[in-house]
Every structure is written in structure tokens, then in C-alpha cells.
Write an enzyme that holds these catalytic residues in place. Structure first.
Site, PDB file in Angstrom:
ATOM      1  N   TYR A   7       0.844  -1.200   0.000  1.00  0.00           N
ATOM      2  CA  TYR A   7       0.000   0.000   0.000  1.00  0.00           C
ATOM      3  C   TYR A   7       0.874   1.243   0.000  1.00  0.00           C
ATOM      4  O   TYR A   7       2.074   1.181   0.283  1.00  0.00           O
ATOM      5  CB  TYR A   7      -0.971   0.014   1.189  1.00  0.00           C
ATOM      6  CG  TYR A   7      -0.326   0.273   2.528  1.00  0.00           C
ATOM      7  CD1 TYR A   7      -0.205   1.567   3.020  1.00  0.00           C
ATOM      8  CD2 TYR A   7       0.181  -0.759   3.297  1.00  0.00           C
ATOM      9  CE1 TYR A   7       0.398   1.821   4.238  1.00  0.00           C
ATOM     10  CE2 TYR A   7       0.780  -0.527   4.518  1.00  0.00           C
ATOM     11  CZ  TYR A   7       0.883   0.775   4.980  1.00  0.00           C
ATOM     12  OH  TYR A   7       1.485   1.013   6.188  1.00  0.00           O
ATOM     13  N   CYS A   8       0.271   2.366  -0.323  1.00  0.00           N
ATOM     14  CA  CYS A   8       0.963   3.659  -0.311  1.00  0.00           C
ATOM     15  C   CYS A   8      -0.044   4.729   0.103  1.00  0.00           C
ATOM     16  O   CYS A   8      -0.931   4.461   0.906  1.00  0.00           O
ATOM     17  CB  CYS A   8       1.599   3.957  -1.668  1.00  0.00           C
ATOM     18  SG  CYS A   8       0.418   4.070  -3.033  1.00  0.00           S
ATOM     19  N   ARG A   9       0.045   5.923  -0.440  1.00  0.00           N
ATOM     20  CA  ARG A   9      -0.909   6.975  -0.105  1.00  0.00           C
ATOM     21  C   ARG A   9      -2.157   6.909  -0.983  1.00  0.00           C
ATOM     22  O   ARG A   9      -3.266   7.103  -0.520  1.00  0.00           O
ATOM     23  CB  ARG A   9      -0.260   8.361  -0.237  1.00  0.00           C
ATOM     24  CG  ARG A   9      -1.182   9.500   0.214  1.00  0.00           C
ATOM     25  CD  ARG A   9      -0.559  10.869   0.044  1.00  0.00           C
ATOM     26  NE  ARG A   9      -0.056  11.127  -1.291  1.00  0.00           N
ATOM     27  CZ  ARG A   9      -0.796  11.480  -2.332  1.00  0.00           C
ATOM     28  NH1 ARG A   9      -2.086  11.632  -2.211  1.00  0.00           N
ATOM     29  NH2 ARG A   9      -0.249  11.699  -3.500  1.00  0.00           N
TER      30      ARG A   9
END
Length: 128
Positions: free
Chosen positions: A77-79
Site C-alpha cells: 500500500y501507499c498513499r
């Protein structure tokens, strides 16, 4: 300075691989959760037990990846989901087969579950 911060984050997050909880996202269970944001973003909050490997540092022979089996379920995941998609592509090219894009950290909050035994009824513990 950024490399030192990255190395420190990596050093302190590696022990979580041995004692990681199991998470479920959309019915897929994963023990390995990778936050591909920058160390600075990771420091502001992350999924408990996640390891921080910025997407642009993923490459062959990366020590953090050496401890992860290529057949393990891995949640990234990231932003927003863009960097985790790039990381998925890179890791796929490195031979990792069971990758899942969790998208952005905010939207992940309502979908990620902590597994207890065979079931995953509880929402994830946030913001370690």
C-alpha cells in the site's frame, strides 16, 4: 540523511516479519504488509506490523526482500495506490507471485482485517 533514515526504518521493521499478524483484504490473507511510501510518510503513521520499503528502492538482492518468500501473499500500500501498483510490477518482475495492491492507506483502513485463527472479523489496528 534520507538513506540513513531509510536504513534505520528498515532495520527496525525487519523483526516484524518474524512475528507478523495475519491480515485479510478482500478475502486474501497476508502476513507480509509492505508500505511503499517514503520513510518520512511511514513515520507519520502506518499499518501496525508493516515494513517500509519505498517503491523506488525495490530491486534485486534487496536484503528486506530476501526474507520474504516469492510464494507468500504480500499486501502493498501507499498513499493513493499508484506507488503500490508500481511496486507490484517491480516485485512481479523479480518473481514474486502473490501480490495484492491495497491502494491508499486511508481507503485501506475500512477494508483491512486482523485475522484471529481461521477468521478475520476485526478491523485493523491503525496508526502504529
Amino acid at each position: 540523511m534520507q538513506r540513513l533514515l531509510f536504513a534505520l526504518c528498515l532495520f527496525f521493521s525487519l523483526p516484524f516479519l518474524a512475528s507478523a499478524q495475519t491480515y485479510s483484504l478482500d478475502g486474501v490473507q497476508s502476513k507480509v504488509v509492505i508500505d511503499v511510501r517514503t520513510p518520512e510518510e511511514f513515520a507519520t503513521g502506518h499499518v501496525e506490523g508493516a515494513i517500509n520499503i519505498p517503491y523506488d528502492t525495490i530491486k534485486p538482492n534487496l536484503p528486506a526482500l530476501a526474507k520474504i518468500g516469492k510464494d507468500e501473499n504480500i499486501l502493498l500500500y501507499c498513499r493513493s495506490g499508484r506507488r503500490s501498483a508500481i511496486a507490484m510490477q517491480t516485485m512481479s518482475e523479480l518473481g514474486y507471485r502473490k501480490l495484492q495492491n491495497g491502494g491508499g492507506i486511508d481507503s485501506l483502513a475500512s477494508r483491512l482485517r486482523v485475522c484471529k485463527g481461521a477468521s478475520c472479523p476485526v478491523r485493523c489496528c491503525w496508526w502504529a
